[in-house]
Scaffold this active site. Structure first.
Site, PDB file in Angstrom:
ATOM      1  N   HIS A   5      37.733  26.661 -32.851  1.00 27.68           N
ATOM      2  CA  HIS A   5      36.768  26.885 -31.788  1.00 27.68           C
ATOM      3  C   HIS A   5      36.537  28.391 -31.682  1.00 27.68           C
ATOM      4  O   HIS A   5      37.412  29.206 -32.039  1.00 27.68           O
ATOM      5  CB  HIS A   5      37.308  26.366 -30.455  1.00 27.68           C
ATOM      6  CG  HIS A   5      37.254  24.870 -30.324  1.00 27.68           C
ATOM      7  ND1 HIS A   5      36.076  24.156 -30.430  1.00 27.68           N
ATOM      8  CD2 HIS A   5      38.227  23.957 -30.084  1.00 27.68           C
ATOM      9  CE1 HIS A   5      36.326  22.867 -30.265  1.00 27.68           C
ATOM     10  NE2 HIS A   5      37.621  22.714 -30.047  1.00 27.68           N
ATOM     11  N   CYS A  15      31.999  28.004 -33.359  1.00 30.78           N
ATOM     12  CA  CYS A  15      30.861  28.279 -32.478  1.00 30.78           C
ATOM     13  C   CYS A  15      30.788  29.768 -32.184  1.00 30.78           C
ATOM     14  O   CYS A  15      31.797  30.472 -32.171  1.00 30.78           O
ATOM     15  CB  CYS A  15      31.004  27.500 -31.167  1.00 30.78           C
ATOM     16  SG  CYS A  15      30.822  25.720 -31.335  1.00 30.78           S
TER      17      CYS A  15
END
Length: 263
Positions: free
Chosen positions: A81, A121
């Site tokens: 992430h 991301c």
């Protein structure tokens, strides 16, 4: 069959986070890691895998790699992430990508060619796939320090553009799966910036997310290059170099996409 190229690779793969960390598990990461390991080893890379490391372990691993001389090149892959300019360790602590890149400006690796692939991301925006014309992709003001930290003889490819989310499902990420597919199908013969451009082409034109609010959303990889010469990281020097495979033809077939989630 593999061959020895004198090149090294480090794959940092975070699929699960500590119980007290409010970040979701990433089940497709295991499949990405397996395919990356196979693709890189088959191209002669001495490949190290770091599964679910915390932030300090990520720093230590890349710092250690930067302090070792290499006969060939270096490939670093991070899958976790993330937000703009950073990724998260399994402990939920941030790792600034600018610090990772800066390690490789030292005496052992500054003159060597380096490739970084970042599956994470870079924000929470979702790409609707608006078509624009542009001469180049530059760095936003918020990312200038990150761009400046990229040492010479280095190319970085992000799964997505600044501010946007990157997609993954249980079969893996569209970014790393496309990278591996192209290498396995003959794209290893290509100069690296051409290879990465073909990956961008395929993802931009053939990928659409499925499932709920993500339906139809797109992903557009982003490249930063400080290369000053042609760079062929994956070519097998023992093979006949007269063979060239057109990457657009290799990847001009849409995938069967499963329901996606944000990486």
């Amino acid at each position: 069959m593999s061959f020895s190229s004198g090149s090294r690779a480090l794959i940092v793969s975070v699929s699960s986070f500590y119980p007290d960390v409010e970040l979701s598990a990433r089940p497709g990461t295991v499949r990405d890691t397996q395919k990356l390991h196979r693709a890189l080893c088959s191209r002669g890379f001495s490949t190290r895998i770091l599964n679910d490391p915390d932030a300090e372990e990520i720093h230590e691993a890349f710092k250690s790699e930067s302090e070792q001389a290499a006969d060939g090149c270096f490939v670093g892959v991070i899958s976790s992430h993330g937000e703009e300019g950073l990724v998260f360790g399994a402990d939920g602590r941030p790792v600034q990508l600018s610090e990772i890149y800066s390690y490789f400006g030292g005496p052992k690796m500054a003159a060597k060619n380096k490739l970084f692939l970042i599956q994470a991301c870079r924000g929470h925006l979702l790409d609707d796939g608006v078509e624009i014309e542009t001469d180049s992709v530059g760095c936003e003001d918020s990312g200038l320090s990150e761009c400046a930290s990229v040492p010479p003889n280095t190319v970085v490819m992000y799964a997505t553009a600044p501010g946007y989310g990157a997609f993954m499902n249980r079969m893996g990420s569209i970014f790393l799966q496309t990278f591996c597919k192209l290498l396995e199908d003959g794209g290893a013969e290509m100069e690296v910036t051409c290879l990465l451009t073909r990956i961008s082409h395929h993802i931009a034109h053939h990928f659409s997310a499925r499932g709920g609010e993500l339906e139809g959303k797109k992903e557009m990889p982003c490249i930063i290059s400080r290369l000053t010469t042609d760079f062929y990281p994956f070519i097998d020097c023992g093979k006949n170099r007269s063979f060239r495979l057109l990457a657009t033809e290799l990847l001009d077939r849409p995938y069967s996409i499963r329901k996606n989630s944000i990486s």
